[in-house]
Structures are given as C-alpha cells and as structure tokens.
Design a protein around this motif. Structure first.
Motif, PDB file in Angstrom:
ATOM      1  N   ALA A 157       7.491  -2.105  -5.626  1.00 53.69           N
ATOM      2  CA  ALA A 157       7.927  -3.365  -5.008  1.00 53.69           C
ATOM      3  C   ALA A 157       8.266  -4.317  -6.356  1.00 53.69           C
ATOM      4  CB  ALA A 157       6.895  -4.165  -4.302  1.00 53.69           C
ATOM      5  N   LYS A 158       9.118  -5.106  -6.185  1.00 52.28           N
ATOM      6  CA  LYS A 158       9.514  -6.160  -7.143  1.00 52.28           C
ATOM      7  C   LYS A 158       9.556  -7.396  -6.616  1.00 52.28           C
ATOM      8  CE  LYS A 158      12.939  -5.204 -10.022  1.00 52.28           C
ATOM      9  NZ  LYS A 158      14.407  -4.917 -10.471  1.00 52.28           N
ATOM     10  N   LYS A 159       9.114  -8.670  -7.284  1.00 54.83           N
ATOM     11  CA  LYS A 159       9.275  -9.844  -6.740  1.00 54.83           C
ATOM     12  C   LYS A 159       9.537 -10.840  -7.908  1.00 54.83           C
ATOM     13  CE  LYS A 159       6.609 -13.091  -4.206  1.00 54.83           C
ATOM     14  NZ  LYS A 159       5.292 -13.377  -3.316  1.00 54.83           N
ATOM     15  N   GLU A 160      10.346 -11.889  -7.844  1.00 54.30           N
ATOM     16  CA  GLU A 160      10.556 -12.707  -8.426  1.00 54.30           C
ATOM     17  C   GLU A 160       9.998 -14.154  -7.999  1.00 54.30           C
ATOM     18  OE1 GLU A 160      14.027 -14.317 -11.640  1.00 54.30           O
ATOM     19  OE2 GLU A 160      14.494 -12.502 -10.261  1.00 54.30           O
ATOM     20  N   THR A 161       9.190 -14.752  -8.782  1.00 53.63           N
ATOM     21  CA  THR A 161       8.674 -16.210  -8.405  1.00 53.63           C
ATOM     22  C   THR A 161       9.261 -17.198  -9.230  1.00 53.63           C
ATOM     23  OG1 THR A 161       6.795 -16.091 -10.048  1.00 53.63           O
ATOM     24  CG2 THR A 161       6.759 -14.966  -7.660  1.00 53.63           C
ATOM     25  N   GLY A 162       8.993 -18.534  -8.856  1.00 51.83           N
ATOM     26  CA  GLY A 162       9.505 -19.583  -9.955  1.00 51.83           C
ATOM     27  C   GLY A 162       9.102 -19.551 -11.329  1.00 51.83           C
ATOM     28  N   LYS A 163       7.942 -18.856 -11.593  1.00 50.27           N
ATOM     29  CA  LYS A 163       7.321 -18.755 -12.812  1.00 50.27           C
ATOM     30  C   LYS A 163       7.569 -17.455 -13.633  1.00 50.27           C
ATOM     31  CE  LYS A 163       3.644 -22.141 -11.916  1.00 50.27           C
ATOM     32  NZ  LYS A 163       1.960 -22.342 -11.984  1.00 50.27           N
ATOM     33  N   SER A 164       7.736 -16.571 -12.822  1.00 46.57           N
ATOM     34  CA  SER A 164       7.750 -15.121 -13.357  1.00 46.57           C
ATOM     35  C   SER A 164       8.482 -14.002 -12.705  1.00 46.57           C
ATOM     36  CB  SER A 164       6.549 -14.587 -13.965  1.00 46.57           C
ATOM     37  OG  SER A 164       6.802 -13.484 -14.979  1.00 46.57           O
ATOM     38  N   ARG A 165       8.440 -12.852 -13.072  1.00 48.58           N
ATOM     39  CA  ARG A 165       9.038 -11.551 -12.431  1.00 48.58           C
ATOM     40  C   ARG A 165       7.943 -10.545 -12.437  1.00 48.58           C
ATOM     41  NH1 ARG A 165      14.124 -10.785 -15.881  1.00 48.58           N
ATOM     42  NH2 ARG A 165      12.233 -10.995 -17.407  1.00 48.58           N
ATOM     43  N   TRP A 166       7.822  -9.957 -11.209  1.00 50.16           N
ATOM     44  CA  TRP A 166       6.505  -8.900 -11.138  1.00 50.16           C
ATOM     45  C   TRP A 166       7.109  -7.744 -10.517  1.00 50.16           C
ATOM     46  CZ3 TRP A 166       2.068 -10.988 -12.802  1.00 50.16           C
ATOM     47  CH2 TRP A 166       1.879 -12.267 -12.686  1.00 50.16           C
ATOM     48  N   ALA A 167       6.523  -6.545 -11.174  1.00 47.33           N
ATOM     49  CA  ALA A 167       6.566  -5.167 -10.365  1.00 47.33           C
ATOM     50  C   ALA A 167       5.288  -4.723 -10.098  1.00 47.33           C
ATOM     51  CB  ALA A 167       6.958  -4.318 -11.606  1.00 47.33           C
ATOM     52  N   VAL A 168       5.194  -4.173  -8.808  1.00 45.18           N
ATOM     53  CA  VAL A 168       3.992  -3.291  -8.660  1.00 45.18           C
ATOM     54  C   VAL A 168       4.241  -1.959  -8.534  1.00 45.18           C
ATOM     55  CG1 VAL A 168       2.476  -3.126  -6.458  1.00 45.18           C
ATOM     56  CG2 VAL A 168       3.514  -5.295  -6.798  1.00 45.18           C
ATOM     57  N   ASN A 196      -4.698  16.408 -12.381  1.00 42.18           N
ATOM     58  CA  ASN A 196      -4.997  17.399 -13.230  1.00 42.18           C
ATOM     59  C   ASN A 196      -4.051  18.582 -13.312  1.00 42.18           C
ATOM     60  OD1 ASN A 196      -5.443  19.250 -11.130  1.00 42.18           O
ATOM     61  ND2 ASN A 196      -8.053  18.767 -11.194  1.00 42.18           N
ATOM     62  N   GLN A 197      -4.365  19.548 -14.215  1.00 45.48           N
ATOM     63  CA  GLN A 197      -3.436  20.350 -14.379  1.00 45.48           C
ATOM     64  C   GLN A 197      -3.104  21.603 -13.163  1.00 45.48           C
ATOM     65  OE1 GLN A 197      -6.396  20.517 -15.500  1.00 45.48           O
ATOM     66  NE2 GLN A 197      -7.417  22.451 -15.331  1.00 45.48           N
ATOM     67  N   HIS A 198      -3.820  21.202 -11.968  1.00 49.97           N
ATOM     68  CA  HIS A 198      -3.633  21.958 -10.596  1.00 49.97           C
ATOM     69  C   HIS A 198      -3.092  21.203  -9.721  1.00 49.97           C
ATOM     70  CE1 HIS A 198      -6.535  24.771 -12.410  1.00 49.97           C
ATOM     71  NE2 HIS A 198      -7.381  24.146 -12.337  1.00 49.97           N
ATOM     72  N   GLY A 199      -2.742  19.788 -10.125  1.00 48.44           N
ATOM     73  CA  GLY A 199      -1.815  18.917  -9.345  1.00 48.44           C
ATOM     74  C   GLY A 199      -2.815  18.023  -8.360  1.00 48.44           C
ATOM     75  N   VAL A 200      -4.194  18.187  -8.591  1.00 48.33           N
ATOM     76  CA  VAL A 200      -5.217  17.397  -7.947  1.00 48.33           C
ATOM     77  C   VAL A 200      -5.118  16.119  -8.465  1.00 48.33           C
ATOM     78  CG1 VAL A 200      -7.553  17.359  -7.327  1.00 48.33           C
ATOM     79  CG2 VAL A 200      -6.593  19.598  -7.237  1.00 48.33           C
ATOM     80  N   VAL A 201      -5.092  15.070  -7.487  1.00 49.03           N
ATOM     81  CA  VAL A 201      -5.137  13.836  -8.124  1.00 49.03           C
ATOM     82  C   VAL A 201      -6.623  13.482  -8.014  1.00 49.03           C
ATOM     83  CG1 VAL A 201      -4.898  11.270  -7.078  1.00 49.03           C
ATOM     84  CG2 VAL A 201      -3.167  13.130  -6.538  1.00 49.03           C
ATOM     85  N   VAL A 202      -6.980  12.988  -9.222  1.00 46.75           N
ATOM     86  CA  VAL A 202      -8.469  12.628  -9.965  1.00 46.75           C
ATOM     87  C   VAL A 202      -8.620  11.262  -9.835  1.00 46.75           C
ATOM     88  CG1 VAL A 202      -8.553  14.734 -11.043  1.00 46.75           C
ATOM     89  CG2 VAL A 202      -7.677  12.683 -12.219  1.00 46.75           C
ATOM     90  N   ALA A 203      -7.338  10.388  -9.913  1.00 41.65           N
ATOM     91  CA  ALA A 203      -7.743   8.854  -9.901  1.00 41.65           C
ATOM     92  C   ALA A 203      -6.334   8.192  -9.314  1.00 41.65           C
ATOM     93  CB  ALA A 203      -7.930   8.420 -11.136  1.00 41.65           C
ATOM     94  N   GLN A 204      -6.434   7.423  -8.438  1.00 42.92           N
ATOM     95  CA  GLN A 204      -5.308   6.593  -8.088  1.00 42.92           C
ATOM     96  C   GLN A 204      -5.825   5.147  -7.628  1.00 42.92           C
ATOM     97  OE1 GLN A 204      -5.727   8.028  -3.450  1.00 42.92           O
ATOM     98  NE2 GLN A 204      -3.916   8.385  -4.435  1.00 42.92           N
ATOM     99  N   GLY A 205      -4.593   4.421  -7.582  1.00 42.20           N
ATOM    100  CA  GLY A 205      -4.644   2.957  -7.521  1.00 42.20           C
ATOM    101  C   GLY A 205      -3.351   2.390  -7.526  1.00 42.20           C
ATOM    102  N   GLU A 206      -3.399   1.038  -7.702  1.00 46.29           N
ATOM    103  CA  GLU A 206      -2.323  -0.045  -7.924  1.00 46.29           C
ATOM    104  C   GLU A 206      -2.158  -0.846  -9.202  1.00 46.29           C
ATOM    105  OE1 GLU A 206      -0.159  -1.890  -4.429  1.00 46.29           O
ATOM    106  OE2 GLU A 206      -1.504  -3.662  -5.288  1.00 46.29           O
ATOM    107  N   ALA A 207      -1.164  -0.915  -9.760  1.00 42.51           N
ATOM    108  CA  ALA A 207      -0.985  -1.822 -11.058  1.00 42.51           C
ATOM    109  C   ALA A 207       0.175  -2.956 -10.975  1.00 42.51           C
ATOM    110  CB  ALA A 207      -0.752  -0.921 -12.187  1.00 42.51           C
ATOM    111  N   MET A 208      -0.113  -3.919 -11.407  1.00 44.27           N
ATOM    112  CA  MET A 208       0.940  -5.108 -11.215  1.00 44.27           C
ATOM    113  C   MET A 208       1.230  -5.312 -12.813  1.00 44.27           C
ATOM    114  SD  MET A 208       0.658  -8.739  -9.436  1.00 44.27           S
ATOM    115  CE  MET A 208       0.897  -8.054  -7.899  1.00 44.27           C
ATOM    116  N   ALA A 209       2.613  -5.431 -13.004  1.00 42.42           N
ATOM    117  CA  ALA A 209       3.080  -5.941 -14.426  1.00 42.42           C
ATOM    118  C   ALA A 209       3.843  -7.090 -14.124  1.00 42.42           C
ATOM    119  CB  ALA A 209       4.096  -4.651 -14.899  1.00 42.42           C
ATOM    120  N   GLU A 210       3.890  -8.053 -15.212  1.00 45.75           N
ATOM    121  CA  GLU A 210       4.663  -9.341 -15.373  1.00 45.75           C
ATOM    122  C   GLU A 210       5.889  -9.014 -16.301  1.00 45.75           C
ATOM    123  OE1 GLU A 210       4.312 -13.979 -15.968  1.00 45.75           O
ATOM    124  OE2 GLU A 210       2.702 -12.601 -16.506  1.00 45.75           O
TER     125      GLU A 210
END
Length: 142
Positions: free
Chosen positions: A107-118, A125-139
């Motif tokens: 997702a992308k969002k623009e606010t009055g103060k900044s622009r954001w990407a989710v 791992n080497q076998h394609g197994v997900v060992v960690a997952q989640g969400e990040a936000m960037a400004e």
C-alpha cells in the motif's frame, strides 16, 4: 526510483545470511540474551512441550535485524526512512541454514505531512520455509 515510481507489488530482497554457532554466540554477547536455547547443546536435547529443536537455534531478533538492514539499504538512497516493523517468528533457524529477507509493497498513502509505503515482510530459509513474517512501514518525507 522515488516514492512516486514505487508501485504496489514492488519487491525488495535482502542479503542472504547463514548463521553459525559463532554468530549466534556473538548475538548472545551483543544482546545480553543468554537463553540456553541459543548456546546450550545439552539443554536443547530436551523437549519443549510438543517441540524438539534438535540443537541450538538463532535468536529471532536476528531476523528483525536482517529485515531492518534490507529496508534501510533500499530506502536510504530513495530518501526514505524505516519507521515501523512488526514480525512474528514462524520456524526456528539453526546453524548451517541460509535465510533471506524479502519485502513487497502492499500500500501507499500520502498525507498532508508525508508519504508512506506499507510492506509485507518475510524471511525464508533455503528450503523456502517462512521463518519470520510481518509488516513494515516506510516514510518518504516531502
């Protein structure tokens, strides 16, 4: 590339990492986390409820660090800043595994103060197994 040209679905891949007994021990020293899961082979011969790890495992926070490095390496040249990261550990990582972080812009969002990407983030791992997952936000400041 800039905020305006980043499309939903854009992917980022981080640097592969192969933990060793030494790097796991160094993380114990750096973090002051000496949980026996990470250094005591005798302790790890036991069972933890229904779980048997079969040896020491890497600190889950190492996944967090790899994701952060990937995001910073991608964002900094674009003028972006990593602002938030939430992860869940899904599977243990052992010495000898190779793990790689990935992110996808959801997702992308623009606010009055900044622009954001989710971004959806995961480490596999080497076998394609997900060992960690989640969400990040960037400004991307104006």
């Amino acid at each position: 590339m800039s905020f305006d040209t980043i499309a939903i679905g854009h992917t980022v891949t981080g640097t592969p990492f192969s933990p060793t007994r030494e790097t796991i021990r160094e993380f114990c020293d750096a973090s002051l986390d000496y949980n026996p899961l990470h250094w005591d082979d005798e302790y790890m011969k036991g069972h933890f409820g229904k779980t048997q790890f079969g040896g020491i495992i890497m600190h889950g926070m190492t996944n967090f660090g790899l994701i952060t490095r990937m995001l910073t390496d991608w964002l900094y040249p674009l003028g972006g800043v990593h602002r938030r990261l939430e992860t869940r550990w899904k599977a243990p990582v052992k010495p000898g595994d190779t793990i790689v972080p990935h992110a996808t812009v959801t997702a992308k969002k623009e606010t009055g103060k900044s622009r954001w990407a989710v971004l959806a983030v995961e480490v596999k791992n080497q076998h394609g197994v997900v060992v960690a997952q989640g969400e990040a936000m960037a400004e991307f400041p104006h």
